[in-house]
Design a protein around this motif. Structure first.
Motif, mmCIF file in Angstrom:
data_model
loop_
_atom_site.group_PDB
_atom_site.id
_atom_site.type_symbol
_atom_site.label_atom_id
_atom_site.label_comp_id
_atom_site.label_asym_id
_atom_site.label_seq_id
_atom_site.Cartn_x
_atom_site.Cartn_y
_atom_site.Cartn_z
ATOM 1 N N UNK A 942 0.807 -1.219 0.000
ATOM 2 C CA UNK A 942 0.000 0.000 0.000
ATOM 3 C C UNK A 942 0.842 1.272 0.000
ATOM 4 N N UNK A 943 2.150 1.157 -0.304
ATOM 5 C CA UNK A 943 3.024 2.330 -0.393
ATOM 6 C C UNK A 943 3.808 2.248 -1.697
ATOM 7 N N UNK A 944 3.794 3.328 -2.447
ATOM 8 C CA UNK A 944 4.567 3.414 -3.690
ATOM 9 C C UNK A 944 5.345 4.722 -3.670
ATOM 10 N N UNK A 945 6.613 4.675 -4.024
ATOM 11 C CA UNK A 945 7.483 5.845 -3.984
ATOM 12 C C UNK A 945 7.927 6.195 -5.398
ATOM 13 N N UNK A 946 7.716 7.487 -5.750
ATOM 14 C CA UNK A 946 8.221 8.018 -7.009
ATOM 15 C C UNK A 946 9.408 8.916 -6.676
ATOM 16 N N UNK A 947 10.629 8.471 -6.976
ATOM 17 C CA UNK A 947 11.799 9.289 -6.638
ATOM 18 C C UNK A 947 11.784 10.608 -7.417
ATOM 19 N N UNK A 948 12.315 11.636 -6.819
ATOM 20 C CA UNK A 948 12.465 12.925 -7.492
ATOM 21 C C UNK A 948 13.642 13.664 -6.900
ATOM 22 N N UNK A 949 14.124 14.674 -7.556
ATOM 23 C CA UNK A 949 15.265 15.444 -7.066
ATOM 24 C C UNK A 949 14.782 16.639 -6.265
ATOM 25 N N UNK A 950 15.544 16.973 -5.260
ATOM 26 C CA UNK A 950 15.220 18.109 -4.402
ATOM 27 C C UNK A 950 15.370 19.403 -5.176
ATOM 28 N N UNK A 951 14.583 20.394 -4.808
ATOM 29 C CA UNK A 951 14.639 21.706 -5.459
ATOM 30 C C UNK A 951 15.344 22.697 -4.546
ATOM 31 N N UNK A 952 15.850 23.750 -5.117
ATOM 32 C CA UNK A 952 16.523 24.785 -4.351
ATOM 33 C C UNK A 952 18.028 24.622 -4.385
ATOM 34 N N UNK A 953 18.682 25.439 -3.556
ATOM 35 C CA UNK A 953 20.138 25.392 -3.463
ATOM 36 C C UNK A 953 20.565 24.510 -2.298
ATOM 37 N N UNK A 954 21.817 24.111 -2.322
ATOM 38 C CA UNK A 954 22.384 23.234 -1.299
ATOM 39 C C UNK A 954 22.985 24.065 -0.178
ATOM 40 N N UNK A 955 22.552 23.836 1.040
ATOM 41 C CA UNK A 955 23.105 24.545 2.188
ATOM 42 C C UNK A 955 24.564 24.147 2.371
ATOM 43 N N UNK A 956 25.433 25.142 2.540
ATOM 44 C CA UNK A 956 26.867 24.888 2.645
ATOM 45 C C UNK A 956 27.239 24.219 3.962
#
Length: 990
Positions: A942-956
């Motif tokens: 009952x769980x399905x995951x659609x991977x995706x990439x994070x949005x925004x900039x990367x915290x240093x």
């Protein structure tokens, strides 16, 4: 966060290096344990701090729990079995102490008896001296010195295993006060009239020249010579009536695996329930030698065994002439024509032990060399010689007495030389004589299980000798029998595992009287005087008192060294009495340990709470202690008995030097450290046989490494922690409250497990908590907060508060199993020159930590996280992402319980909380079916995951991706949370 930042994580070359602003774990606790070198240092520390003495002082007013140590023999280095036994005992004692009891442990040694005497004899032989030529006093002194030397060796070996106890004052069966108590206990049986001298076949070792108890015997395969022997049938029955004419000249055929017992034959046993027939031989098969049967021979054999008998004798055809009733028949001895010594009649007697499963259906009966033979023979006194009802044919050395015709002086078993323990010439001589008299029908070879002495490893024989017994079925002073009292005591005792109760009950119900005499020199003597001629026991309390006093003063040697008149006093003429010089069965010695090791000590207790030994002690120490105590005190000396199996090699075979599969405790300590051996012991179902090898120990090495790494991380994360940081339970985030709930659950499991001696349950629960709940989940999730939140942030403080509670309990809960490492962890958290984790008790756990509903919700959330982790692992493997922080999975659920669980536990937005738990930068929980094929696990449909990439900039600093990077103009490359933390750090370090 899943990794420690190694660079500034920004796209600009002039960005600030934020590593120094992170609150990374810091500890001096080494990654490598170095157990083989460090463990002895911990032992030195505990001895210097007198930890055992301080524990006794702490426990002075507590409820006492006493495990009574079963004494190992003081001869030779300890092996893996004795090592495991002592480790299990240490688990019990330490866990009871930390559970709030006063749990003293006084180790002991068994110092008398054959094992030690045998070693001393070997030393004499090596010097060309015969034991019989050595004065008794000198020989006993050598035995005492030998035992004392090995006590010192074994004491250090047991201490090296981390076993805590009263090592500076152990009990020994050879201490004068112990020997005096053993004498007192034995004389108590004499006083009740239970001790008697009887003549019966007992297991006898010709090599060691002594009687052996069942517990001193082990069974090994042996190839024996088998023979079928013809006993000529006499013409008249016992009542004087004639036998059937068809039976005239016939032979009754017996089969035996002990040809040497034929000269001692007095009867043949049969069963009224077996059908017997008279067979006439009509044809013989071809053979390399002349067969011992001929056409015309008439043989009487059980019908069911005729084919088997005929095949052994090379008989190919025979006619069954008639049925035969053996009752009243009498045979001649097969050697009657060789010497008048065997001119007596051999009656056929009914016997319950006779079957038609093998042999001939007739059992050759030598009452001096078999228990069943003896019983059957003694039931028919009409055939006895009044002077010697049971004939004596074999001497102490296993050779025929010189007065036995044809065989005088011949040994049954070789007692010395390179062939010691092998068959002597007696068997062949008997068979040659039977052949000469035309009485041997057939012979063969049989491999079967046969009793051997556990010390010399040589076969034993059954031999009729005068011995001293304790009667089990005579009424005692209260009217009950010793057997009845013992059986009741078994039912009153708690047995672990439960099947042990049935085992020992069957042994006690079916055992013969207790054979307590041995024909040896080293041990406590049977301090008896018997009337010369009558052999009647002198039962005088005044004489007994003088004997006990003398042994208290000079030990058991006093019996051998002091004149009889000193014991007998003026009341008796020394010339009218004989002093018994046999020694007591060593099991009687050890069966008395409760009387001299426990009872006199006010800081111990009687009866003991627990006896703990291997399963073989049901016929050994458990039983001898039971009988001794029931005979003198009317109950068992223990309330509970715990038994363990044997330690086998990794392939399940018995360990032996010849197979090269021996695992020695000392070798394990030098290679891995004792802690690994203790972990191995804790992880076993010790109620069954256990296996050990380098490969198996490697599993414990790996487990230890995981446990140590968890402890090391927690210690590092708690660097600088103080009580001022503590967050109260009701103000903690949900995740921390769940961890505290798990601690509450574990508290119950640990206490119940230790109370039930289920060490595997305790160890498994704590190991899984450390590896699965902590390392793989909680600590993984909380790394971001621990490293990046500002020090006074509630989430970080709550995490450190919980981690402090975790380490506080784990060090206590695991201390009985891992005493070295838990001491190291505890002192790493609380440095002290005088403190020790072993001075603690298990911490109390607040009842309000229990939260079953929260636990159910977190079980749901963790199921959700498991699917997310599975999807991210695929993305990493396919190199579509590096760190999980680069991901923003869409999680589709069809069961509303997932959102409900997250909403109930989240401190804010559900999606943000899902990202925090999944260690991603963003995450989205979507109700309903996934619009396209995504990742799912078979067991979580009952769980399905659609991977995706994070949005925004990367915290240093934290490496999380966010659209709010630079919201604080002072830190354009940081997230708001990290900017606040760095601003705090800058202010504190300005």
């Amino acid at each position: 966060m899943t990794d420690t930042p190694a660079d500034n994580g920004t796209d600009t070359a002039d960005s600030r290096d934020y590593r120094q602003t992170l609150f990374l774990p810091k500890t001096d606790f080494p990654m490598r344990a170095g157990l083989p070198k460090q463990e002895p240092l911990w032992l030195e520390r505990w001895e210097k701090l007198e930890i055992y003495r301080r524990l006794r002082e702490q426990g002075a007013k507590k409820t006492r729990f006493v495990l009574h140590d079963g004494p190992p023999y003081a001869n030779g280095h300890i092996h893996i079995g004795t090592g495991m036994n002592k480790i299990l005992k240490d688990f019990v004692v330490r866990s009871r102490q930390m559970s709030g009891f006063d749990a003293p442990y006084r180790p002991g040694w068994d110092c008398h008896g054959l094992p030690i005497e045998w070693k001393v004899e070997q030393a004499y032989r090596a010097k060309g001296r015969n034991k019989n030529d050595v004065p008794t006093k000198e020989f006993r002194a050598e035995c005492r010195a030998y035992a004392g030397g090995w006590i010192d060796v074994q004491r250090e070996e047991f201490k090296r295993l981390g076993v805590a106890g009263e090592w500076d004052n152990p009990y020994t069966t050879m201490a004068f006060d112990a020997e005096a108590v053993i004498v007192r206990e034995f004389l108590s049986f004499v006083k009740q009239g239970l001790v008697y001298c009887g003549s019966a076949p007992v297991m006898w070792s010709p090599v060691e020249q002594t009687a052996l108890a069942e517990a001193e015997v082990e069974y090994h395969d042996k190839v024996s010579t088998t023979i079928h022997v013809r006993f000529p049938l006499r013409g008249l029955r016992h009542d004087g009536s004639a036998i059937p004419s068809s039976c005239i000249g016939a032979h009754v055929v017996i089969w035996t695996t002990t040809p040497w017992t034929i000269p001692a034959n007095r009867a043949i046993c049969y069963s009224p329930d077996i059908s017997y027939g008279l067979y006439e031989v009509t044809a013989m098969g071809e053979s390399e030698f002349k067969p011992w049967a001929m056409p015309g021979d008439r043989l009487i054999v059980a019908d069911n065994l005729w084919e088997e008998t005929a095949a052994a004798a090379k008989i190919t055809r025979a006619d069954r002439i008639m049925s035969v009733d053996p009752k009243g028949l009498v045979c001649a001895h097969p050697l009657a024509n060789a010497d008048k010594y065997w001119s007596y009649g051999v009656p056929l007697l009914a016997g319950e032990h006779v079957t038609d499963e093998t042999g001939t259906g007739f059992v050759h009966t030598a009452p001096g060399h078999g228990a069943e033979d003896y019983v059957a023979w003694m039931a028919h006194p009409e055939w006895h010689d009044r002077n010697t009802p049971v004939p004596q044919t074999v001497g102490e050395d296993g050779a025929f007495y010189e007065n036995i015709p044809l065989f005088g002086g011949l040994h049954i078993i070789r007692v010395d030389g390179k062939k010691q323990g092998q068959d002597g010439p007696a068997n062949k001589a008997v068979m040659d004589a039977l052949i000469l008299q035309n009485r041997l029908l057939a012979r063969g070879r049989l491999e079967h299980s046969y009793p051997h002495s556990w010390r010399s490893k040589a076969p034993v024989i059954f031999r009729n000798t005068p011995q001293w017994f304790v009667a089990l079925d005579r009424p005692m002073q209260d009217g009950r029998t010793l057997r009845d009292v013992a059986v009741k005591a078994i039912g009153d005792t708690q047995w672990t595992p439960k099947v042990a109760e049935n085992r020992i009950r069957a042994m006690v119900e079916g055992r013969p009287d207790w054979l307590v005499s041995r024909q040896r020199a080293w041990g406590v003597p049977l301090t008896l005087f018997v009337e010369a001629g009558t052999k009647r026991v002198l039962n005088d309390p005044k004489v007994h008192a003088r004997i006990i006093k003398a042994v208290e003063e000079d030990g058991a040697d006093a019996w051998f060294e002091r004149p009889a008149a000193e014991f007998l006093g003026e009341e008796y003429d020394p010339e009218a009495f004989e002093k018994v010089t046999d020694i007591l069965d060593v099991w009687f010695d050890s069966g008395c340990t409760h009387a001299f090791a426990l009872e006199p000590r006010p800081d111990l207790k009687w009866p003991a709470d627990l006896y703990l030994e291997g399963s073989d002690q049901h016929r050994g120490w458990f039983q001898s202690s039971l009988l001794e105590s029931c005979g003198t005190r009317g109950r068992a000396p223990y309330d509970a008995v715990l038994t363990h199996g044997f330690v086998m090699a990794g392939d399940g075979r018995k360990m032996s030097k010849s197979l090269g599969n021996v695992v020695a405790p000392d070798d394990v300590a030098k290679k891995y450290g004792v802690e690994i051996l203790r972990l191995w012991a804790a992880g076993q179902d010790y109620t069954d046989d256990l296996r050990i090898s380098d490969e198996i120990l490697q599993t414990s090495v790996d487990a230890y490494r995981k446990l140590r790494n968890t402890m090391r991380y927690v210690l590092g994360a708690l660097d600088g922690f103080s009580s001022s940081e503590t967050v109260q339970h009701d103000r903690m985030p949900s995740l921390e409250r769940w961890v505290l709930h798990r601690l509450h659950e574990l508290d119950g499991i640990v206490r119940e497990g230790y109370a039930a001696y289920d060490f595997k349950k305790v160890y498994s629960a704590l190991f899984n908590f450390c590896v699965v709940d902590l390392s793989a989940f909680y600590l993984d999730v909380r790394k971001d907060a621990l490293y990046c939140d500002r020090p006074d942030a509630l989430r970080r403080r709550a995490a450190r508060t919980v981690m402090n509670e975790v380490i506080d309990r784990l060090t206590a809960w695991l201390a009985p199993i891992m005493p070295f490492t838990m001491e190291e962890v505890w002192l790493g958290l609380h440095p002290s020159d005088t403190d020790s984790v072993h001075l603690r008790t298990f911490p109390d756990t607040p009842a309000d930590w229990h939260d079953g509903s929260r636990a159910e919700r977190w079980q749901t959330i963790r199921r959700l996280r498991r699917v997310v982790n599975g999807a991210l692992e695929v993305e990493r493997r396919e190199k579509r992402i590096g760190s999980s922080l680069e991901a923003a999975p869409q999680v589709y659920v069809t069961d509303p319980s997932y959102r409900a669980a997250l909403a109930a536990e989240a401190d804010g937005d559900v999606d943000e909380y899902l990202a925090e738990i999944g260690i991603t930068s963003q995450a989205y929980l979507i109700d309903g079916e996934a619009p396209q094929v995504g990742f799912k696990l078979e067991d979580v449909a009952d769980i399905v995951v659609i991977p995706g990439r994070a949005v925004g900039r990367k915290c240093a600093r934290s490496w999380k991706y966010s659209t709010a990077i630079g919201a604080d103009s002072r830190y354009p490359d940081l997230s708001p949370r990290d900017a606040e933390a760095v601003a705090h750090w800058d202010a504190m370090n300005a």
